[in-house]
Scaffold this motif. Structure first.
Motif, PDB file in Angstrom:
ATOM      1  N   ASN A 172       0.818  -1.211   0.000  1.00 51.92           N
ATOM      2  CA  ASN A 172       0.000   0.000   0.000  1.00 51.92           C
ATOM      3  C   ASN A 172       0.850   1.258   0.000  1.00 51.92           C
ATOM      4  N   LEU A 176       0.901   0.959  -4.334  1.00 49.87           N
ATOM      5  CA  LEU A 176      -0.467   1.330  -4.662  1.00 49.87           C
ATOM      6  C   LEU A 176      -0.726   2.819  -4.469  1.00 49.87           C
ATOM      7  N   ALA A 177      -0.261   3.392  -3.369  1.00 52.18           N
ATOM      8  CA  ALA A 177      -0.483   4.820  -3.133  1.00 52.18           C
ATOM      9  C   ALA A 177       0.246   5.690  -4.156  1.00 52.18           C
ATOM     10  N   GLU A 180      -1.499   5.542  -7.413  1.00 50.51           N
ATOM     11  CA  GLU A 180      -2.919   5.880  -7.294  1.00 50.51           C
ATOM     12  C   GLU A 180      -3.817   4.719  -7.724  1.00 50.51           C
ATOM     13  N   ASN A 182      -6.111   2.893  -6.195  1.00 48.37           N
ATOM     14  CA  ASN A 182      -6.896   2.935  -4.968  1.00 48.37           C
ATOM     15  C   ASN A 182      -7.907   1.804  -4.842  1.00 48.37           C
ATOM     16  N   ARG A 183      -8.114   1.065  -5.931  1.00 45.52           N
ATOM     17  CA  ARG A 183      -9.117   0.000  -5.901  1.00 45.52           C
ATOM     18  C   ARG A 183      -8.472  -1.382  -6.016  1.00 45.52           C
ATOM     19  N   THR A 185      -7.052  -4.236  -3.693  1.00 51.14           N
ATOM     20  CA  THR A 185      -7.190  -4.573  -2.279  1.00 51.14           C
ATOM     21  C   THR A 185      -7.015  -6.078  -2.065  1.00 51.14           C
ATOM     22  N   SER A 224      -8.623  -6.330  -8.135  1.00 52.03           N
ATOM     23  CA  SER A 224      -8.342  -5.049  -8.782  1.00 52.03           C
ATOM     24  C   SER A 224      -9.416  -4.733  -9.812  1.00 52.03           C
ATOM     25  N   ASP A 228      -7.356   0.359 -12.387  1.00 54.50           N
ATOM     26  CA  ASP A 228      -6.070   0.152 -11.709  1.00 54.50           C
ATOM     27  C   ASP A 228      -5.112  -0.671 -12.560  1.00 54.50           C
TER      28      ASP A 228
END
Length: 452
Positions: A172, A176-177, A180, A182-183, A185, A224, A228
């Motif tokens: 994360n 991922l951050a 961007e 963000n979806r 997980t 995902s 993304d």
């Protein structure tokens, strides 16, 4: 895109969904950092899926784990030649190198011992470690390619040990951050597709479980979306932002092993699958978990990429679909060559290095590139050539070809002019076998002459 291209893509996607009975199917095409097209067929919760609908991506998760490992390497926290024991003690295969685990050449078993891990609630690392006895080694290290989900479960724990946090926290924060995404997980977050098995002889469905795989999660846990994964395709193509240097991404894409022997159509790098197809070099990864299939694929030369995700356990050819979508786009709308532009700056000192150099009697040409990079390769034929990146200390580091990893140095006369180049002990001079240069073995004092 042109209407003809979009219709050809939609027709191919629609045929895949209908003929192979996919409950739903989402796809997209990217090029040069842009999403060119996206399409979907089937339904999720009674409506067409969107670019924000989550699907489980299975083993594409492995490429994220590999990036976390390569970040540690680039930071100097580990070396790919390090044995596993140096950073993660307690396994029965601590002699294996990190590179071997990344490339599936360590000889480890394909699946974790015990129950079918993809359909079982996973235990923690100590529980998995208890099952990893000497029987999990199936082949001599380096002997062959043998895909190992276990190896990536271990690499996830390696990341946790070196970082001092969970691999998910590292994912994360570090990937991922910044990208961007963000979806993406570890568990589904609405809107998401349900995973289904399609009956082989009837048009009926059976729900598939989607448990937390625990310590085996680094092998295939993530969910995902199209949005993304389009960003992830751009990453694989080299648009890696602050996450990794593009050279490291290129290193990951290079085949470390070949899966199909002399045919060499498929291989595996350091976390990415690789393919050769009619002169194309492709990279990406596929994913499969009960209820889901996924594929991401990019032609790094053109930056054209394609992705597909479906919520079916089997039967939907997502890998062949992405390959066909990529070919359709490049056939209907081939990528234009990048515009030529002059270099923004070039020092006279570097310009003076360009032109002909000789390795013995063989002519090479040195060309200046952007950023002070240089390209040195034979003037003709297929001899040894490489690109070199400046290191900041007056030398250059080889990036590819025969001289990858080797150092190119220049030497000077007393008046400051360059006398010769030294590349991994090979001497390059401005004239063939220049007697003023330190040619090993010397140059015959009689010089060039007719044959006897």
């Amino acid at each position: 895109m042109l209407q003809t291209t979009e219709f050809a893509l939609l027709r191919r996607v629609a045929a895949e969904q209908a003929e192979n009975r996919a409950p739903s199917l989402v796809t997209a095409v990217v090029r040069g950092g842009e999403v060119l097209w996206s399409g979907a067929r089937g339904e999720v919760d009674g409506a067409a899926p969107t670019t924000d609908t989550q699907y489980r991506i299975g083993s594409i998760t492995k490429s994220f784990i590999a990036v976390l490992v390569m970040r540690l390497r680039d930071e100097g926290r580990l070396d790919l030649n390090d044995s596993l024991d140096k950073h993660l003690a307690g396994t029965s295969f601590g002699h294996l190198t990190i590179a071997q685990l990344l490339s599936h050449t360590g000889g480890l078993t394909s699946e974790s011992p015990g129950s079918w891990w993809e359909r079982s609630e996973g235990g923690d690392w100590p529980a998995l470690l208890d099952h990893l006895d000497e029987n999990v080694v199936k082949h001599r290290a380096g002997e062959r390619f043998h895909y190992s989900n276990v190896g990536y479960g271990v690499l996830g724990q390696l990341v946790a040990e070196v970082r001092g946090s969970s691999w998910l926290d590292a994912l994360n924060t570090e990937i991922l951050a910044p990208l961007e995404m963000n979806r993406t997980t570890p568990m589904p977050v609405a809107p998401h597709a349900l995973g289904w098995a399609v009956h082989p002889y009837a048009d009926v469905l059976l729900p598939e479980p989607t448990p937390d795989a625990g310590a085996m999660a680094p092998a295939g846990q993530l969910w995902s979306t199209v949005t993304d994964l389009c960003r992830w395709l751009r990453f694989i193509a080299g648009d890696s932002g602050t996450v990794l240097h593009p050279d490291t991404v290129e290193e990951m894409r290079a085949p470390a092993t070949v899966e199909d022997g002399a045919a060499w159509t498929t291989g595996y790098g350091l976390g990415f699958q690789t393919w050769r197809d009619n002169g194309r070099r492709l990279a990406g990864h596929g994913g499969s978990m009960p209820g889901f299939l996924a594929s991401v694929l990019v032609d790094t030369a053109t930056t054209t990429g394609a992705l597909a995700m479906t919520n079916a356990t089997s039967g939907v050819g997502v890998s062949s679909l992405t390959m066909d979508m990529l070919k359709l786009v490049d056939d209907y709308e081939p990528a234009l060559p990048a515009q030529w532009r002059p270099l923004p700056d070039a020092s006279p000192e570097l310009l003076a290095l360009t032109g002909s150099w000789y390795w013995g009697p063989m002519t090479f040409v040195l060309r200046l590139m952007a950023g002070g990079w240089v390209d040195l390769r034979p003037v003709s034929g297929t001899g040894r050539g490489s690109r070199f990146r400046p290191t900041g200390d007056g030398t250059w580091l080889g990036l590819d070809g025969y001289y990858a990893g080797e150092t190119l140095r220049r030497h000077h006369h007393a008046d400051g002019t360059v006398s010769h180049l030294d590349l991994a002990t090979f001497i390059f001079t401005r004239t063939p076998y220049d007697p003023k240069a330190p040619i090993p073995g010397g140059v015959d004092h009689r010089g060039w002459r007719p044959g006897d």
